[in-house]
Design a protein around this motif. Structure first.
Motif, PDB file in Angstrom:
ATOM      1  N   ASN A 219       0.744  -1.168   0.021  1.00 13.49           N
ATOM      2  CA  ASN A 219       0.079  -0.015   0.037  1.00 13.49           C
ATOM      3  C   ASN A 219       0.803   1.548   0.007  1.00 13.49           C
ATOM      4  O   ASN A 219       0.403   2.293  -0.726  1.00 13.49           O
ATOM      5  N   ALA A 220       1.942   1.353   0.811  1.00 12.36           N
ATOM      6  CA  ALA A 220       2.862   2.325   1.002  1.00 12.36           C
ATOM      7  C   ALA A 220       3.347   2.683  -0.713  1.00 12.36           C
ATOM      8  O   ALA A 220       3.766   3.863  -0.875  1.00 12.36           O
ATOM      9  N   ALA A 221       3.807   1.625  -1.200  1.00  8.33           N
ATOM     10  CA  ALA A 221       4.597   1.810  -2.804  1.00  8.33           C
ATOM     11  C   ALA A 221       3.595   2.373  -3.459  1.00  8.33           C
ATOM     12  O   ALA A 221       3.575   3.254  -4.317  1.00  8.33           O
ATOM     13  N   GLU A 222       2.097   1.977  -3.560  1.00  4.44           N
ATOM     14  CA  GLU A 222       1.069   2.368  -4.453  1.00  4.44           C
ATOM     15  C   GLU A 222       0.879   3.718  -4.070  1.00  4.44           C
ATOM     16  O   GLU A 222       0.645   4.560  -4.841  1.00  4.44           O
ATOM     17  N   CYS A 223       1.103   4.198  -2.566  1.00  2.64           N
ATOM     18  CA  CYS A 223       0.661   5.406  -2.378  1.00  2.64           C
ATOM     19  C   CYS A 223       1.658   6.429  -2.760  1.00  2.64           C
ATOM     20  O   CYS A 223       1.372   7.716  -3.326  1.00  2.64           O
ATOM     21  N   LEU A 224       3.098   5.917  -2.973  1.00  2.00           N
ATOM     22  CA  LEU A 224       3.991   6.829  -3.510  1.00  2.00           C
ATOM     23  C   LEU A 224       4.080   6.536  -5.235  1.00  2.00           C
ATOM     24  O   LEU A 224       4.761   7.448  -5.442  1.00  2.00           O
ATOM     25  N   GLY A 225       3.279   5.951  -5.591  1.00  2.00           N
ATOM     26  CA  GLY A 225       3.150   5.734  -7.184  1.00  2.00           C
ATOM     27  C   GLY A 225       4.342   4.746  -7.672  1.00  2.00           C
ATOM     28  O   GLY A 225       4.890   5.056  -8.597  1.00  2.00           O
ATOM     29  N   LEU A 226       4.929   3.825  -6.685  1.00  2.00           N
ATOM     30  CA  LEU A 226       5.957   2.994  -7.164  1.00  2.00           C
ATOM     31  C   LEU A 226       5.606   1.691  -7.410  1.00  2.00           C
ATOM     32  O   LEU A 226       4.923   1.125  -6.764  1.00  2.00           O
ATOM     33  N   SER A 227       5.757   1.246  -8.687  1.00  2.61           N
ATOM     34  CA  SER A 227       5.302  -0.148  -9.091  1.00  2.61           C
ATOM     35  C   SER A 227       6.288  -1.282  -9.031  1.00  2.61           C
ATOM     36  O   SER A 227       6.263  -2.578  -9.228  1.00  2.61           O
ATOM     37  N   ASN A 228       7.679  -0.713  -8.675  1.00  6.02           N
ATOM     38  CA  ASN A 228       8.669  -1.765  -8.759  1.00  6.02           C
ATOM     39  C   ASN A 228       9.152  -2.134  -7.306  1.00  6.02           C
ATOM     40  O   ASN A 228      10.225  -2.984  -7.286  1.00  6.02           O
ATOM     41  N   VAL A 229       8.675  -1.590  -6.387  1.00  3.48           N
ATOM     42  CA  VAL A 229       8.775  -2.052  -4.891  1.00  3.48           C
ATOM     43  C   VAL A 229       7.565  -2.320  -4.181  1.00  3.48           C
ATOM     44  O   VAL A 229       6.296  -2.292  -4.786  1.00  3.48           O
ATOM     45  N   GLY A 230       7.669  -2.869  -3.002  1.00  3.32           N
ATOM     46  CA  GLY A 230       6.286  -3.128  -1.989  1.00  3.32           C
ATOM     47  C   GLY A 230       5.926  -4.467  -2.095  1.00  3.32           C
ATOM     48  O   GLY A 230       5.249  -4.646  -1.158  1.00  3.32           O
ATOM     49  N   VAL A 231       6.322  -5.399  -2.956  1.00  6.68           N
ATOM     50  CA  VAL A 231       6.056  -6.686  -3.168  1.00  6.68           C
ATOM     51  C   VAL A 231       7.117  -7.464  -3.551  1.00  6.68           C
ATOM     52  O   VAL A 231       8.016  -6.843  -4.262  1.00  6.68           O
ATOM     53  N   LEU A 232       7.288  -8.625  -2.918  1.00  8.84           N
ATOM     54  CA  LEU A 232       8.512  -9.667  -3.169  1.00  8.84           C
ATOM     55  C   LEU A 232       8.168 -10.435  -4.169  1.00  8.84           C
ATOM     56  O   LEU A 232       7.418 -11.704  -3.745  1.00  8.84           O
ATOM     57  N   GLU A 233       8.311 -10.217  -5.264  1.00  6.98           N
ATOM     58  CA  GLU A 233       7.890 -11.333  -6.410  1.00  6.98           C
ATOM     59  C   GLU A 233       8.796 -10.926  -7.709  1.00  6.98           C
ATOM     60  O   GLU A 233       9.747  -9.893  -7.673  1.00  6.98           O
ATOM     61  N   ARG A 234       8.944 -12.106  -8.587  1.00  3.50           N
ATOM     62  CA  ARG A 234       9.612 -12.123  -9.770  1.00  3.50           C
ATOM     63  C   ARG A 234       9.548 -10.716 -10.509  1.00  3.50           C
ATOM     64  O   ARG A 234       8.617 -10.170 -10.882  1.00  3.50           O
ATOM     65  N   GLY A 235      10.833 -10.046 -10.911  1.00  3.37           N
ATOM     66  CA  GLY A 235      10.768  -8.891 -11.733  1.00  3.37           C
ATOM     67  C   GLY A 235      10.696  -7.743 -10.809  1.00  3.37           C
ATOM     68  O   GLY A 235      11.005  -6.454 -11.547  1.00  3.37           O
ATOM     69  N   LYS A 236      10.820  -7.864  -9.442  1.00  4.66           N
ATOM     70  CA  LYS A 236      10.712  -6.391  -8.631  1.00  4.66           C
ATOM     71  C   LYS A 236      11.993  -6.026  -8.469  1.00  4.66           C
ATOM     72  O   LYS A 236      12.941  -7.026  -8.340  1.00  4.66           O
ATOM     73  N   VAL A 237      12.410  -5.026  -8.067  1.00  4.37           N
ATOM     74  CA  VAL A 237      13.561  -4.461  -7.511  1.00  4.37           C
ATOM     75  C   VAL A 237      13.970  -5.179  -6.228  1.00  4.37           C
ATOM     76  O   VAL A 237      13.027  -5.342  -5.249  1.00  4.37           O
ATOM     77  N   ALA A 238      15.026  -5.728  -6.024  1.00  6.05           N
ATOM     78  CA  ALA A 238      15.567  -6.574  -5.059  1.00  6.05           C
ATOM     79  C   ALA A 238      15.837  -5.873  -3.810  1.00  6.05           C
ATOM     80  O   ALA A 238      16.855  -5.551  -3.190  1.00  6.05           O
ATOM     81  N   ASP A 239      14.764  -5.239  -3.212  1.00  3.25           N
ATOM     82  CA  ASP A 239      14.642  -4.596  -1.830  1.00  3.25           C
ATOM     83  C   ASP A 239      14.145  -5.504  -1.086  1.00  3.25           C
ATOM     84  O   ASP A 239      12.950  -6.032  -0.862  1.00  3.25           O
ATOM     85  N   ILE A 240      14.905  -6.207  -0.049  1.00  5.95           N
ATOM     86  CA  ILE A 240      14.478  -7.306   0.651  1.00  5.95           C
ATOM     87  C   ILE A 240      14.860  -7.189   2.145  1.00  5.95           C
ATOM     88  O   ILE A 240      16.128  -6.696   2.447  1.00  5.95           O
ATOM     89  N   VAL A 241      13.914  -7.350   3.101  1.00  3.52           N
ATOM     90  CA  VAL A 241      14.262  -7.335   4.600  1.00  3.52           C
ATOM     91  C   VAL A 241      14.027  -8.677   4.966  1.00  3.52           C
ATOM     92  O   VAL A 241      13.118  -9.229   4.934  1.00  3.52           O
TER      93      VAL A 241
END
Ligand SMILES: [Zn+2]
Length: 411
Positions: free
Chosen positions: A359-381
């Motif tokens: 939700n925070a990613a969508e709120c910021l208008g970012l589609s490449n982060v915020g979910v952990l799945e194939r093809g997304k930027v590797a921001d992982i915690v």
């Protein structure tokens, strides 16, 4: 430092950001991107990749704080911003950026400061270690509004240029164009009074629908968003009718305005952890905090959880944001306070995690982060334990990867 061709992360659990959970997950990271996600046995370990075993760990998409201010401030004294050299404040803010990243927050949205636009650049060029920063630059409000400095002469506020004061749709349009010229990623407006401004009332509206609309038109036509500081219901209504994309704080919501937010698909960043901050400082006021500020905090504490619950039950999309800006109790690095407060005040832990990721990613208008799945930027915690059974483990961050690079690993 030698960098392997890629990484294979092996953990106990994975929360994907959408609400889904995997047991015994494997995540393959190639360069800066997530190449594969699956369960052990279903995912191939590519040759030459470094395998990282994270025992007892839950992997999550990099966490997001949708509301901070890189101010470099360290006290609650209203004069500190004016008496501390900007160079010192910028250096402190650089340290704050690193703290946020080490706490697992790989993206933050700065809702108004002059430092963030430059700090964002320092992070992206690799000078400073920090999260991806989405920055508003100078906020826009009316004369006497929330981002005015009420105890200074008006000419002095204009000279300082920390915010833009506007009093007609055309002045607002011009201010929006100036902020976009500065390089802002989105625009911040103020449609109600606030707790941190001396002479206004958080419940009273500020700006007109026409003024807000002038700003949103300018932002939207270049693909940028507008966030509004709005605490009283009428200020929220003005912001939503003016076309803003997110409501910040929303302390005094009513059913009508919640319905309007739902209809228009507006995000809500309740900054609910401030209830805890307000309560603590009412009991034990920190040095320098003015009396008027404490009085306003008291005015808001009961309404805030009520508004949050009203919006949550109605199904408004909620994003996690702390409104932290540097002083003790609102220090960088403690951004998990918000999802923890959300659970304390009645949100399901799964939903609080979605609020701090997808939700925070969508709120910021970012589609490449915020979910952990194939093809997304590797921001992982990685956190030690299971945040769905105990949300507090969000404070136990043992692994942080940003854009495919490991920046913290303590397991
Ligand atoms: Zn704020």
């Amino acid at each position: 430092m030698r960098r392997p061709r890629g990484y294979v992360l092996v953990a106990d659990r994975l929360f994907d950001g959408r609400g889904g959970v995997l047991v015994n997950p494997v995540v393959v990271v190639e360069g800066s991107v997530v190449a594969d996600v699956g369960t052990r046995g279903s995912v191939e370990f590519p040759e030459g990749y470094e395998v990282i075993e994270l025992r007892g760990v839950t992997l999550l998409p990099g966490l997001i704080d949708a509301h901070v201010h890189f101010s470099g401030l360290r006290t609650y004294s209203p004069a500190e911003a004016l008496t501390t050299p900007p160079e010192l404040r910028a250096l402190r803010a650089a340290r704050d950026a690193e703290r946020a990243l080490m706490a697992g927050f790989t993206t933050v949205r700065d809702c108004g400061s002059t430092i963030a636009l430059h700090l964002k650049r320092a992070v992206s060029e690799g000078t400073v270690l920090g999260p991806t920063i989405v920055a508003a630059g100078r906020p826009i409000c009316q004369t006497g509004g929330h981002c005015d400095i009420h105890y200074l002469p008006l000419e002095e506020v204009r000279r300082l240029g920390l915010a833009l004061l506007c009093d007609s749709p055309w002045e607002c349009r011009k201010a929006a164009r100036a902020v976009l010229r500065d390089g802002a990623d989105f625009i911040k407006v103020m449609t109600s009074g606030g707790v941190g401004s001396e002479k206004d009332d958080p419940r009273h509206p500020q700006m007109s629908v026409e003024e807000v609309r002038a700003v949103t038109e300018e932002a939207h036509r270049v693909g940028k968003r507008v966030a509004s500081h709005a605490q009283g219901a009428e200020g929220v209504r003005i912001a939503v009718l003016g076309g803003v994309d997110s409501i910040e704080h929303g302390y005094f919501l009513d059913e009508e305005v919640v319905e309007l937010m739902l209809q228009r698909g507006v995000y809500y960043v309740p900054t609910l952890c401030l209830v805890e901050f307000y309560k603590k400082t009412l009991e034990n006021p920190p040095p320098g905090i003015p009396e008027w500020r404490l009085r306003k905090q008291e005015m808001c504490v009961d309404a805030m959880p009520r508004s949050f619950q009203l919006a949550y039950k109605a199904g408004v999309r909620i994003a996690s944001g702390t409104d932290y800006y540097g002083p003790p109790l609102r220090a960088f690095g403690n951004h998990a306070d918000e999802p923890i407060a959300m659970v304390k005040y009645g949100m399901r832990p799964e939903d609080a995690l979605v609020a701090a990721t997808k939700n925070a990613a969508e709120c910021l208008g970012l589609s490449n982060v915020g979910v952990l799945e194939r093809g997304k930027v590797a921001d992982i915690v990685g956190v030690l334990g299971d945040p769905i059974t105990d949300i507090e483990v969000l404070r136990r961050v043992v692994f942080v990867m940003k854009g495919g690079s490991i920046v913290r690993k303590v397991v």
